[in-house]
Design a protein around this motif. Sequence first.
Motif, short mmCIF file in Angstrom:
data_model
loop_
_atom_site.label_atom_id
_atom_site.label_comp_id
_atom_site.label_asym_id
_atom_site.label_seq_id
_atom_site.Cartn_x
_atom_site.Cartn_y
_atom_site.Cartn_z
N ASP A 170 0.81 -1.22 0.00
CA ASP A 170 0.00 0.00 0.00
C ASP A 170 0.84 1.26 0.00
N ASP A 171 2.10 1.15 0.43
CA ASP A 171 2.98 2.31 0.50
C ASP A 171 3.96 2.40 -0.67
N LEU A 172 3.85 1.44 -1.59
CA LEU A 172 4.81 1.40 -2.70
C LEU A 172 4.81 2.70 -3.49
N TRP A 173 3.62 3.21 -3.80
CA TRP A 173 3.57 4.40 -4.64
C TRP A 173 4.02 5.65 -3.91
N LEU A 174 3.98 5.63 -2.58
CA LEU A 174 4.57 6.73 -1.82
C LEU A 174 6.08 6.75 -2.05
N SER A 228 8.28 9.57 -4.20
CA SER A 228 9.47 10.25 -3.66
C SER A 228 10.62 10.15 -4.64
N PHE A 229 10.69 9.04 -5.37
CA PHE A 229 11.70 8.87 -6.43
C PHE A 229 11.41 9.81 -7.60
N LEU A 230 10.13 9.90 -7.98
CA LEU A 230 9.74 10.71 -9.14
C LEU A 230 9.84 12.20 -8.89
N MET A 231 9.85 12.60 -7.62
CA MET A 231 9.92 14.03 -7.30
C MET A 231 11.18 14.69 -7.84
#
Length: 304
Positions: A13-17, A21-24
Amino acid sequence: MPDATLLPIVPRDDLWLFFESFLMRWEGSNTQASYRQDLMIFTQWCEQYGLHPIADIKRTHLELYMRYLKDDRKNAPSTISHRIGTLSQMYELAIDDELIAKNPARLVRRPKAHVDQGRRVALTREETQRLVRAAYDSSPTDHALIVLMAYLGLRVSEACELDIADCLHVAKAHRCLRFVGKGDKLALIPQPPAVMRAIDAAIAGRTEGPLLLRRDGSRMTRRSADRVVKRCAKAVGITGNISPHVLRHGFIVGSIDAGVPIRQVQLSARHSDITTTIKIYDRGRANLDTHSAHALAAWLGSVA
């Protein structure tokens, strides 16, 4: 190296968080959108096999994933290499956050994208002149768009995002474009007279707002810019795969053909690495008239 048995696992559930953070690092850019799509495709593939995209992945999984991209999605070698590159960068961040012990993409053998030396990477000088004329006959906005890419080497997104204020900056007695380009780097580009006239015609007495407007008064988009380029090219009989980026290619190739030193071409194109200028553009020119085979054949002579 941390003990793999003690490393935390990011809950699904936290993978996209974690991914966000990587995509930021590429916030608001086309690169961010491309990387997000790469991660989405990989995550969906992992779900098919019950794999955690970070904790469970080994090199062998990525090799199977590349086969899926090639056989099922029909991705080109360059696309596959790009998507594995995205994952490799993401795993480096996971190592730094102590989520994994090593990068599973590090030793993956990516497919090589071969460059077609005979493929045209840019319009010829005469074709560019015809295209600019067609844009001039079309509208001041179309003319300014084509000139910004063909004469100054702007990327289509950079041209569309220009505001009027970005076009009226003066530096060292030159009127310049001043904007934030790819990689959040500040660009300062002088305007030759032909470009200045085209920009002034597109501004048409306005004092603020976007430089390039569509017919409904809204800011020009990448898609509408692509349609302008294709329509103007068709109007003067230029065939082939014509896109806005071909005009940026033409700026670089034309600069090289005009005798501009390759280092200056690199700086003008705003390439971080000169090998990009040489590998993609200089080699892609495939100038057969100046190939060394001619000089060597003349030096060796002929027996018949």
